[in-house]
Design a protein around this motif. Structure first.
Motif, PDB file in Angstrom:
ATOM      1  N   GLN A   1       0.829  -1.199   0.000  1.00 48.35           N
ATOM      2  CA  GLN A   1       0.000   0.000   0.000  1.00 48.35           C
ATOM      3  C   GLN A   1       0.868   1.255   0.000  1.00 48.35           C
ATOM      4  OE1 GLN A   1      -3.507   0.357  -0.151  1.00 48.35           O
ATOM      5  NE2 GLN A   1      -2.880   2.482  -0.467  1.00 48.35           N
ATOM      6  N   GLU A   2       2.001   1.191   0.677  1.00 52.09           N
ATOM      7  CA  GLU A   2       2.911   2.331   0.724  1.00 52.09           C
ATOM      8  C   GLU A   2       3.421   2.683  -0.681  1.00 52.09           C
ATOM      9  OE1 GLU A   2       5.268   5.106   3.269  1.00 52.09           O
ATOM     10  OE2 GLU A   2       3.284   4.181   3.219  1.00 52.09           O
ATOM     11  N   VAL A   3       3.656   1.663  -1.494  1.00 51.47           N
ATOM     12  CA  VAL A   3       4.069   1.911  -2.879  1.00 51.47           C
ATOM     13  C   VAL A   3       2.931   2.594  -3.640  1.00 51.47           C
ATOM     14  CG1 VAL A   3       4.856   0.865  -5.041  1.00 51.47           C
ATOM     15  CG2 VAL A   3       5.629  -0.066  -2.837  1.00 51.47           C
ATOM     16  N   TYR A   4       1.711   2.126  -3.451  1.00 46.21           N
ATOM     17  CA  TYR A   4       0.551   2.763  -4.071  1.00 46.21           C
ATOM     18  C   TYR A   4       0.424   4.218  -3.620  1.00 46.21           C
ATOM     19  CZ  TYR A   4      -1.705  -1.380  -6.149  1.00 46.21           C
ATOM     20  OH  TYR A   4      -2.013  -2.461  -6.940  1.00 46.21           O
TER      21      TYR A   4
ATOM     22  N   GLY B   1      10.841   4.180   3.088  1.00 45.17           N
ATOM     23  CA  GLY B   1      11.629   4.765   4.165  1.00 45.17           C
ATOM     24  C   GLY B   1      11.007   4.511   5.518  1.00 45.17           C
ATOM     25  N   ASN B   2       9.691   4.713   5.621  1.00 45.99           N
ATOM     26  CA  ASN B   2       8.944   4.340   6.822  1.00 45.99           C
ATOM     27  C   ASN B   2       7.500   4.120   6.418  1.00 45.99           C
ATOM     28  OD1 ASN B   2       7.533   4.363   9.432  1.00 45.99           O
ATOM     29  ND2 ASN B   2       9.545   4.919  10.231  1.00 45.99           N
ATOM     30  N   THR B   3       7.062   2.893   6.488  1.00 46.74           N
ATOM     31  CA  THR B   3       5.726   2.518   6.014  1.00 46.74           C
ATOM     32  C   THR B   3       4.629   3.092   6.883  1.00 46.74           C
ATOM     33  OG1 THR B   3       6.600   0.465   5.085  1.00 46.74           O
ATOM     34  CG2 THR B   3       4.224   0.540   5.505  1.00 46.74           C
ATOM     35  N   PHE B   4       4.902   3.303   8.178  1.00 43.66           N
ATOM     36  CA  PHE B   4       3.820   3.559   9.124  1.00 43.66           C
ATOM     37  C   PHE B   4       3.774   4.983   9.686  1.00 43.66           C
ATOM     38  CE2 PHE B   4       5.283  -0.857   9.423  1.00 43.66           C
ATOM     39  CZ  PHE B   4       4.142  -1.496   8.978  1.00 43.66           C
ATOM     40  N   PHE B   5       4.917   5.627   9.867  1.00 43.82           N
ATOM     41  CA  PHE B   5       4.963   6.860  10.638  1.00 43.82           C
ATOM     42  C   PHE B   5       5.230   8.073   9.755  1.00 43.82           C
ATOM     43  CE2 PHE B   5       6.733   3.855  14.039  1.00 43.82           C
ATOM     44  CZ  PHE B   5       5.439   3.532  14.478  1.00 43.82           C
TER      45      PHE B   5
ATOM     46  N   VAL C   1      -6.073  -3.479  -9.717  1.00 47.42           N
ATOM     47  CA  VAL C   1      -6.614  -3.665  -8.370  1.00 47.42           C
ATOM     48  C   VAL C   1      -5.741  -2.906  -7.373  1.00 47.42           C
ATOM     49  CG1 VAL C   1      -7.614  -5.914  -8.919  1.00 47.42           C
ATOM     50  CG2 VAL C   1      -5.294  -5.795  -7.977  1.00 47.42           C
ATOM     51  N   GLY C   2      -6.253  -2.740  -6.153  1.00 48.42           N
ATOM     52  CA  GLY C   2      -5.503  -2.061  -5.107  1.00 48.42           C
ATOM     53  C   GLY C   2      -4.520  -2.986  -4.436  1.00 48.42           C
ATOM     54  N   ALA C   3      -3.924  -2.504  -3.348  1.00 47.75           N
ATOM     55  CA  ALA C   3      -2.859  -3.251  -2.672  1.00 47.75           C
ATOM     56  C   ALA C   3      -3.347  -4.596  -2.154  1.00 47.75           C
ATOM     57  CB  ALA C   3      -2.291  -2.404  -1.529  1.00 47.75           C
ATOM     58  N   VAL C   4      -4.500  -4.616  -1.496  1.00 47.08           N
ATOM     59  CA  VAL C   4      -5.011  -5.875  -0.948  1.00 47.08           C
ATOM     60  C   VAL C   4      -5.345  -6.840  -2.082  1.00 47.08           C
ATOM     61  CG1 VAL C   4      -6.824  -6.931   0.435  1.00 47.08           C
ATOM     62  CG2 VAL C   4      -5.880  -4.735   1.124  1.00 47.08           C
ATOM     63  N   GLY C   5      -5.963  -6.335  -3.124  1.00 46.11           N
ATOM     64  CA  GLY C   5      -6.262  -7.173  -4.279  1.00 46.11           C
ATOM     65  C   GLY C   5      -5.007  -7.713  -4.930  1.00 46.11           C
ATOM     66  N   ALA C   6      -3.966  -6.880  -4.999  1.00 43.61           N
ATOM     67  CA  ALA C   6      -2.697  -7.321  -5.583  1.00 43.61           C
ATOM     68  C   ALA C   6      -2.120  -8.490  -4.796  1.00 43.61           C
ATOM     69  CB  ALA C   6      -1.709  -6.167  -5.617  1.00 43.61           C
TER      70      ALA C   6
ATOM     71  N   PRO D   1      -7.182  -3.715  17.313  1.00 46.10           N
ATOM     72  CA  PRO D   1      -7.700  -4.555  16.227  1.00 46.10           C
ATOM     73  C   PRO D   1      -7.905  -3.790  14.922  1.00 46.10           C
ATOM     74  CG  PRO D   1      -8.885  -4.976  18.266  1.00 46.10           C
ATOM     75  CD  PRO D   1      -8.049  -3.768  18.508  1.00 46.10           C
ATOM     76  N   LEU D   2      -8.361  -2.544  15.019  1.00 48.00           N
ATOM     77  CA  LEU D   2      -8.531  -1.720  13.816  1.00 48.00           C
ATOM     78  C   LEU D   2      -7.192  -1.169  13.344  1.00 48.00           C
ATOM     79  CD1 LEU D   2     -10.164  -0.169  11.692  1.00 48.00           C
ATOM     80  CD2 LEU D   2     -10.651   1.565  13.446  1.00 48.00           C
ATOM     81  N   LEU D   3      -6.350  -0.765  14.298  1.00 48.00           N
ATOM     82  CA  LEU D   3      -5.058  -0.184  13.945  1.00 48.00           C
ATOM     83  C   LEU D   3      -4.221  -1.157  13.122  1.00 48.00           C
ATOM     84  CD1 LEU D   3      -3.676   2.570  14.697  1.00 48.00           C
ATOM     85  CD2 LEU D   3      -2.367   1.273  16.386  1.00 48.00           C
ATOM     86  N   ARG D   4      -4.326  -2.454  13.415  1.00 50.88           N
ATOM     87  CA  ARG D   4      -3.574  -3.476  12.680  1.00 50.88           C
ATOM     88  C   ARG D   4      -3.868  -3.437  11.189  1.00 50.88           C
ATOM     89  NH1 ARG D   4      -4.042  -8.645  10.550  1.00 50.88           N
ATOM     90  NH2 ARG D   4      -6.298  -8.583  10.775  1.00 50.88           N
ATOM     91  N   LEU D   5      -5.110  -3.109  10.827  1.00 57.53           N
ATOM     92  CA  LEU D   5      -5.537  -3.154   9.433  1.00 57.53           C
ATOM     93  C   LEU D   5      -5.276  -1.856   8.674  1.00 57.53           C
ATOM     94  CD1 LEU D   5      -8.994  -4.899   9.929  1.00 57.53           C
ATOM     95  CD2 LEU D   5      -6.941  -5.943   8.936  1.00 57.53           C
ATOM     96  N   LEU D   6      -5.323  -0.731   9.367  1.00 57.02           N
ATOM     97  CA  LEU D   6      -5.403   0.558   8.682  1.00 57.02           C
ATOM     98  C   LEU D   6      -4.279   0.840   7.682  1.00 57.02           C
ATOM     99  CD1 LEU D   6      -6.760   2.823  11.566  1.00 57.02           C
ATOM    100  CD2 LEU D   6      -7.950   2.158   9.467  1.00 57.02           C
ATOM    101  N   PRO D   7      -2.998   0.593   8.002  1.00 56.80           N
ATOM    102  CA  PRO D   7      -1.964   0.906   6.997  1.00 56.80           C
ATOM    103  C   PRO D   7      -2.056   0.018   5.756  1.00 56.80           C
ATOM    104  CG  PRO D   7      -1.010   0.617   9.181  1.00 56.80           C
ATOM    105  CD  PRO D   7      -2.407   0.129   9.249  1.00 56.80           C
ATOM    106  N   ALA D   8      -2.682  -1.150   5.908  1.00 61.66           N
ATOM    107  CA  ALA D   8      -2.783  -2.086   4.789  1.00 61.66           C
ATOM    108  C   ALA D   8      -3.981  -1.793   3.890  1.00 61.66           C
ATOM    109  CB  ALA D   8      -2.879  -3.521   5.319  1.00 61.66           C
ATOM    110  N   VAL D   9      -5.043  -1.248   4.465  1.00 63.42           N
ATOM    111  CA  VAL D   9      -6.292  -1.134   3.703  1.00 63.42           C
ATOM    112  C   VAL D   9      -6.708   0.311   3.450  1.00 63.42           C
ATOM    113  CG1 VAL D   9      -7.125  -3.374   4.523  1.00 63.42           C
ATOM    114  CG2 VAL D   9      -7.699  -1.302   5.816  1.00 63.42           C
ATOM    115  N   THR D  10      -5.896   1.275   3.902  1.00 64.07           N
ATOM    116  CA  THR D  10      -6.186   2.681   3.625  1.00 64.07           C
ATOM    117  C   THR D  10      -4.913   3.378   3.148  1.00 64.07           C
ATOM    118  OG1 THR D  10      -5.613   3.609   5.803  1.00 64.07           O
ATOM    119  CG2 THR D  10      -7.826   2.658   5.559  1.00 64.07           C
TER     120      THR D  10
END
Length: 590
Positions: free
Chosen positions: A66-69, A76-80, A107-112, A442-451
């Protein structure tokens, strides 16, 4: 292309598929066994928009894609936010390959990741089959290699073997098959076996050597940008192949090993410059030990490798000269990479070598002995066919069992995650790119991957160039939101040392003999307690906003105490028990 050429091409294609039909069929079946669970979930009646990301730490790797998208291909830093221009610690090539594939199919990151799993696992299975076939020359036994390595790797554990036929018991793991996880080990293993396939041909096949050598060098050089444990293992293997060929006075093979190794090393020069720059970062020392890279000279002994060495010593007469050279080099490589800390004094979480490279090559060693034994006993064809069939069945039963039991174990949480769908949709459509969110775990785990957003804290974010102080502050922020009393804060921190160790220190204390793996230094706890006592409702918002933050999501179901409106955060959207609060008013100032 004339008619005659077409006929030759058609004849060769038919001959190829006839020869390798069994291996291709099993590669396809392995791919389906690994890749189908997320598709089954997507089309289930419980699905409401949140995909299944349940292989071990899968959300971490999907977040890299998702960071590439999101326009940050260097990772450099995927999350912060605020650290995007850091030098990367996670090599960026694999996420970029997955993102490129996803963009090509629209497709998006998750689809990829979900669709790409079919492609990359199939290519991995083919690479394993191809290398095994070139190594021991039997299509039957080469076909067994991919099911063994991808589906049945856990059967080297006697306890897993005993549990195999009891579906009422655990499968040994509840996070699906490892090779279903994107990036590592899925694509890193593809580069590993892809290199071995081309390089081995470069050594033994007399034709097309220039092409095979170039491809080998490119794959080995590219492995710098794939995974630390891939390139270090392969370069070590090349080193011992060089020594064994030299001892045998096979100077032609020596030249080929040297040529590929030097060419690959040249391709790795930019990686070396990045690593040098990263090592000069203010927070590098704190970050490196979180990976488990700690001072140690303690040896590691692999019973698996020692067991195969014993078999090798008794049965090496069955092997060809080239096979002896390969497995001899492999044995030494496996022992050296697992014990490099004896020489360097720096342990680098060497378990990864065992899981992803030594174990698969041990599996190939076992199959090589079977293949060579049956070659020496051509009258045992029926026994050979029966042995192959039983082993293939065994590995598929194990793999499918892991998938089924993991799916069952994950289903409750997957169903619960569906309530996050409208929140995820809101952030993707209503929030700016790279805005920062704080939310319950539980939500925080998903957010960088799906948004397209960043997060205030992330579990694997500790493995980026970030300070212990920042990680400590985010922990204190969370427990303040949970209304942990200040009067008992030192006692609370003592009782939650394991949680703090995971939140801030990662593997810092995990591999140091005599050191408690979940114990936090007393001075750190004292400092944290003192800082926590200084927090008030009046200054908490400014404490939070020391680091980038745009939204807080509260969940009345899991964390009812997060009453962030009292700090000046304004509700902007509500979906059931979930409320999105904006920090815009606070950021705007008085």
């Amino acid at each position: 292309m004339n008619t005659y050429t077409w006929k030759i091409f058609l004849f060769r294609s038919i001959s190829f598929f006839r020869t390798h039909a069994f291996g291709l069929l099993l590669a396809g079946a392995v791919t389906l066994a690994v890749s189908l669970p997320p598709v089954i979930w997507h089309f289930s009646t419980d699905f409401r928009g949140v995909e299944m990301l349940k292989t071990n730490t899968e959300a971490h790797y999907v977040a890299q894609v998702q960071e590439v998208y999101d326009g940050h291909p260097r990772l450099g830093n995927t999350f912060f936010q605020g650290l995007k221009n850091s030098d990367y610690l996670f090599p960026p090539l694999s996420p970029n390959l997955v993102a490129l594939f996803g963009k090509l199919i629209g497709v998006g990151a998750v689809g990829a990741v979900i669709v790409g799993r079919f492609l990359f696992v199939f290519l991995l299975a083919l690479a394993i089959y191809g290398f095994a076939y070139r190594l021991f020359g039997s299509t039957r036994w080469a076909a067994v290699a991919a099911p063994f390595i991808i589906l049945g790797y856990a059967l080297f554990d006697p306890h897993t073997l005993l549990r195999l036929f009891s579906f009422g018991q655990g499968a040994g793991e509840a996070t699906f098959i490892d090779y279903g996880r994107p990036i590592n080990p899925q694509i890193s293993s593809l580069f590993f076996f892809g290199y071995l396939y081309f390089f081995w041909q470069f050594l033994i096949v007399p034709s097309r050597r220039t092409l095979l050598g170039v491809v080998s060098a490119v794959l080995l050089g590219a492995s710098f940008y794939v995974y630390l444990f891939t390139w270090t293992y392969l370069f070590t293997l090349n080193g011992f192949l060089f020594l064994l060929f030299l001892l045998r006075k096979d100077f032609e093979s020596v030249k080929r090993v040297v040529a590929v190794t030097i060419a690959a090393a040249v391709l790795g020069i930019p990686y070396a410059f990045n690593l040098l720059a990263a090592s000069q970062n203010t927070w590098y020392a704190e970050t490196a030990v979180r990976f488990g890279f700690v001072a140690s000279h303690a040896p590691n002994i692999s019973r698996l490798v020692l067991g195969l060495i014993v078999v090798y010593l008794f049965a090496k007469s069955l092997l060809t000269t080239k096979q002896r050279v390969f497995f001899g080099s492999f044995f030494v490589t496996a022992l050296v990479v697992a014990n490099e800390q004896i020489i360097t004094g720096k342990y680098i979480f060497n378990h990864h070598y065992h899981w992803y490279y030594t174990t698969p090559l041990v599996a190939l060693g076992v199959l090589a002995f079977f293949a060579q034994w049956f070659k020496a006993h051509p009258d045992k064809k029926r026994v050979e066919v029966l042995a192959v069939a039983l082993l293939v069945a065994l590995f598929f039963v194990q793999g499918i069992k892991v998938q089924v039991l993991s799916y069952q174990a994950s289903k409750e949480s997957m169903v619960d995650e569906q309530r996050y769908a409208p929140v995820i949709d809101w952030f993707n459509h209503e929030s700016p790119l790279d805005s920062v969110i704080f939310a319950p775990a539980p939500l925080l785990r998903l957010l960088p991957a799906v948004t397209h957003n960043n997060v205030y804290y992330y579990g694997t974010g500790i493995y980026t160039l970030v300070s212990n102080e920042r990680l400590m502050d985010t922990y204190l922020a969370q427990i303040y939101l949970q209304r942990v009393p200040q009067v008992d804060i030192r006692l609370y921190l003592d009782e939650h040392q394991a949680e703090i160790a995971g939140w801030v220190f990662g593997y810092t204390f995990s591999f140091q003999p005599g050191v408690c793996s979940t114990c936090v230094p007393e001075d750190f706890l004292d400092k944290a307690a003192e800082r926590y006592r200084q927090l008030t409702d009046a200054n908490f918002a400014s404490f939070l906003l020391k680091y980038p933050l745009d939204y807080i999501v509260t969940d009345e179901k899991t964390d009812p105490g997060w009453r962030v409106d009292r700090f000046g955060f304004v509700p902007v959207a509500k979906f059931g028990t979930l409320t999105i609060h904006s920090a815009a008013a606070l950021l705007a100032g008085p």
